[in-house]
Design an enzyme around this catalytic site. Structure first.
Site, PDB file in Angstrom:
ATOM      1  N   ARG A  18      51.121  32.527  50.775  1.00  0.00           N
ATOM      2  CA  ARG A  18      49.768  32.114  51.165  1.00  0.00           C
ATOM      3  C   ARG A  18      49.584  30.626  51.010  1.00  0.00           C
ATOM      4  NH1 ARG A  18      46.878  37.293  48.637  1.00  0.00           N
ATOM      5  NH2 ARG A  18      47.415  38.562  50.449  1.00  0.00           N
ATOM      6  N   ARG A  49      41.939  41.559  44.992  1.00  0.00           N
ATOM      7  CA  ARG A  49      41.038  41.448  43.832  1.00  0.00           C
ATOM      8  C   ARG A  49      39.670  42.059  44.129  1.00  0.00           C
ATOM      9  NH1 ARG A  49      41.272  34.998  44.823  1.00  0.00           N
ATOM     10  NH2 ARG A  49      43.441  35.600  44.815  1.00  0.00           N
ATOM     11  N   HIS A  68      50.355  36.503  36.263  1.00  0.00           N
ATOM     12  CA  HIS A  68      49.426  35.575  36.922  1.00  0.00           C
ATOM     13  C   HIS A  68      48.803  34.565  35.955  1.00  0.00           C
ATOM     14  CE1 HIS A  68      49.726  38.313  40.285  1.00  0.00           C
ATOM     15  NE2 HIS A  68      48.883  37.615  40.990  1.00  0.00           N
TER      16      HIS A  68
END
Ligand code: MIC
Ligand code: SF4
Length: 754
Positions: free
Chosen positions: A448, A645, A96
């Site tokens: 997304r 998260r 990420h």
């Protein structure tokens, strides 16, 4: 050779007995989901029928995967648990934190320079506690898991909502917050409410322009972003067998977008082919021995209405390609109908970028089908009208696709090949062509498309489609292009049509890789030192949260009443903020800055009830904290949708928010709030949301009686002195109420280990 084959053999060895027992106890044939759940009970053999949507159950997952952005907080918490080693096989994947800008080599080098402190920390903690470490550039967690760790009939959890991708290889794989992962790493059970079951029967066969992606784009349109909440989606039927294993992964991956706990498919030939192609013939051989237990019972699939809570049927032969968006992944439109819709809604028709990749769609099959479209642009002399960016899913895919010439096809079209990493999918994109907040359109094969997600611009309209459709739309440069019916003008002024995509399920010459980026942990990590610099702005050791006292729940102030969609991207934005994921104090400065204030429809602009002045959410909240006053956040439906998260729970907790009161929650976020010792509550009467005013004060009048299955009462005191008393629901069981009383689940673990 597979990793952890002995563990897999053990799972298979106990499967028959456990499945038989479950069948006996429930008195009915079983779905695949039930077989996997019942064979992973913490207590071993099933002893009672579990009530779907009701019973909290302790499970024993087989493995854990974490990615760099969530692993930091997960491992900082694990370090407090006082264990020598992780209790089940665990891996950490660096994917990420790599920004996409110039292309793979330069971007990876830059990431290694700017984030070396975090990578070093993760590498050293992994080495210390027996965790497998995948270096930056090795690939995106879910592709690496699918290619190396997933196995039919297994159960895993991962600190990322798209852990569900491993359903493509017949697992029950579930996304969780870091604190959940810590339980399992510490050798404790993992708790989940026994899910409901949604069956999706697939008939027919994909053809022409339709891809696996369109199955889930269609399902998302039917079920919407919260239709899968609390449920496992099980795909079956003749159509399922016709899909590739990685295509199944794509479908399961985006199950996260409908809020599903996970999605899965029964073991079949496509999975066996994938296992053998990825050098795991040993798993395929073992799976074949227990094949009957790795799929649902025939009676179930013959009469699904009887055994699933809901059944959907999709005929792949007549399914049309879709593009979903903008701003939400469930706004599904068949490709030919998008032009009209776009014009009506004033969505920009010109497409600036086509992005292919992400954990969702970066398999060899995906790249080969998209490349077949890209090659036509070259052959038919069509000049692409958009920029192209490609993120391969793993180094193994990249190496193989490079060897087979697929990446060169894209490069010949001027595409930038980014690192094998998340990149633009999570706002790690230094987009050079547009700055500021200009309205524009992009298409991508990610999962997304929430506001600001790819490039931080709230006016970027992102549409989700299959890689081949993204390629076609990007070449045309128009959102209303329908490759099935429309033509394009080529360099010679001729009208040309794109042919249907063609691709290869698996590389004919096999997969290959030079350096896969894996680092095994040392046998004995006891002398390994974990690297955290004292003055770091990116990493900070955690301080335990103090329990919230009953007295602090009187005179609680409203921090923000969030209006409409409030995803984890709104609560704790990613992109530039990913750099603070290991430093709770610093990342708390982004708390709720994306949420829309219901009273003025602005973001990051809330009233400080003590001064009457308006300020940013984190600033105002820090002022309440300084005064020792607790606050409440109010929200709409599906609050906390999206990511796993736990920062979205830890940050408000750290800043002094005591409760979050909403119309409904997304599953992972609700659990994250509970784990961090906060109150996650829902309105008994949804309309009470409308009662909440900007200057309200809240008294939790019966908090001293907080108990399982008992709603709480809140007295709301308005500015004019008038009061309303409302009932609020919660789903805390006794064990979870203990987390609340201890201040967090981790505090309880520490106490038990002391
Ligand atoms: C995402 O796709 O939103 C992420 C970034 O992968 C998250 C995890 C995170 O926020 O680190 C997820 O899906 O859980
Ligand atoms: Fe990475 Fe995007 Fe997949 Fe999340 S959805 S794991 S950010 S590629």
């Amino acid at each position: 050779m597979a990793f952890d084959i002995d563990m897999i053999k053990k799972v298979y060895a106990q499967m028959a007995e456990r499945v038989d027992k479950a069948r006996e106890i429930t008195g009915k044939p079983l779905t695949l989901s039930e077989k996997i759940l019942y064979s992973h009970l913490w207590d071993g053999n099933p002893t009672k029928a579990l009530k779907r949507g009701k019973d909290y159950v302790n499970f024993a997952p087989d493995r854990i995967a974490c990615q760099d952005a969530t692993a930091q907080m997960a491992l900082l918490q694990f370090m407090q648990a006082g264990k020598k080693n992780v209790a089940v096989p665990t891996t950490v994947h660096c994917d990420h934190l790599i920004q996409a800008k110039q292309g793979a080599a330069a971007d990876l080098k830059r990431a290694n320079e700017t984030s070396n402190e975090v990578f070093d920390f993760l590498e050293s903690v992994s080495n210390k506690y027996g965790i497998g470490f995948w270096r930056p550039g090795a690939g995106i967690i879910h592709q690496v898991v699918l290619e190396n760790y997933a196995f039919p009939g297994g159960m895993m959890i991962g600190t990322d909502s798209h852990t569900v991708n491993a359903g493509g290889l017949g697992m029950v794989a579930i996304g969780v917050g870091g604190a959940d992962a810590v339980d399992v790493m510490a050798g404790m059970p993992w708790e989940l409410k026994f899910p409901k079951l949604i069956g999706v029967k697939l008939t027919g066969e994909l053809n022409g322009w339709t891809a696996s992606k369109d199955v889930i784009l269609k399902v998302a349109g039917i079920l919407t972003v919260k239709g899968g909440t609390g449920a496992i989606v099980e795909y079956f039927g003749p159509g399922a067998k016709n899909l590739s294993c990685t295509g199944k992964g794509t479908i399961c991956n985006m199950g996260a977008e409908i809020g599903a706990t996970t999605s899965t498919f029964g073991y079949d030939d496509s999975m066996e082919r994938f296992l053998r192609a990825t050098d795991r013939a040993d798993i395929a051989d073992e799976a074949n021995k227990v094949r009957e237990h790795l799929t649902g019972d025939d009676e179930v699939y013959a009469d699904p209405e009887k055994y699933f809570d809901q059944v959907i049927e999709i005929d792949l032969s007549t399914l049309r390609p879709h593009l979903n968006g903008p701003f939400t992944p469930d706004l599904a439109t068949p490709v030919g109908e998008l032009g009209e819709k776009a014009r009506k809604n004033d969505w920009p028709l010109k497409v600036d970028w086509g992005l292919i990749g992400s954990c969702t769609n970066s398999s060899y099959e995906d790249l080969s089908r998209a490349a077949s479209i890209a090659q036509q642009a070259i052959d038919k002399k069509i000049i692409p009208q958009s920029d192209f960016g490609i993120n391969p899913g793993s180094e193994q895919i990249r190496f193989t696709a490079q060897r087979d010439g697929l990446l060169d096809v894209f490069a010949n079209l001027g595409a930038t090949i980014f690192t094998n990493a998340c990149g633009p999918c999570i706002g790690q994109w230094d987009r050079s062509d547009r700055k500021g907040e200009e309205k524009n359109t992009i298409v991508h094969s990610f999962n997304r498309n929430f506001s600001k997600r790819a490039d931080g611009n709230p006016n970027t309209h992102a549409f989700v489609g299959s890689p081949e459709m993204v390629a076609a739309i990007a070449i045309s440069g128009r959102l209303d292009f329908d490759p099935m019916n429309d033509t394009l003008l080529n360099e010679d002024g001729q009208e040309v049509k794109l042919d249907e995509p063609v691709g290869l399920e698996l590389p004919p010459k096999g997969f290959a890789v030079d350096e896969n980026g894996y680092l095994a942990p040392t046998e004995d990590g006891s002398s390994v030192e974990v690297k955290v610099a004292g003055d770091s702005e990116r990493l900070e050791l955690l301080e335990p949260f103090l329990p919230i006292k009953d007295s602090e729940l009187q005179g609680v102030k409203l921090l923000i009443k969030a209006f409409g969609k409030c995803t984890t991207d709104h609560i704790s934005m990613a992109g530039p903020w990913l750099r603070y994921r290991g430093h709770l104090d610093n990342i708390s400065n982004n708390t709720l800055i994306g949420a829309i204030n219901a009273f003025n429809k602005k973001t990051n602009f809330v009233k400080n009830q003590f001064t009457g002045e308006y300020g940013g959410v984190p600033d105002v909240q820090r002022e309440y904290k300084a005064k020792g006053v607790k606050t409440i956040v109010v929200g709409d439906h599906n609050y906390g949708e999206g990511s796993s998260r736990e920062h979205a729970a830890m940050q408000p907790r750290f800043l002094g928010v005591a409760a979050v009161l909403v119309k409904s929650f997304a599953r992972i976020h609700e659990t994250n709030l509970k784990k961090q010792g906060m109150l996650g509550l829902t309105f008994s009467n949804e309309d009470d949301y409308d009662l909440i005013q900007e200057d309200d004060t809240f008294n939790f009048v019966d908090i001293a009686d907080f108990a399982e299955n008992t709603p709480l009462t809140i007295e709301i005191v308005h500015n004019d002195g008038s009061k309303d008393s409302i009932k609020v629901n919660h789903t805390y069981n006794d064990a979870q109420i203990k987390w609340y009383h201890e201040g967090s689940a981790l505090n309880l673990i520490k106490k038990q280990n002391a």
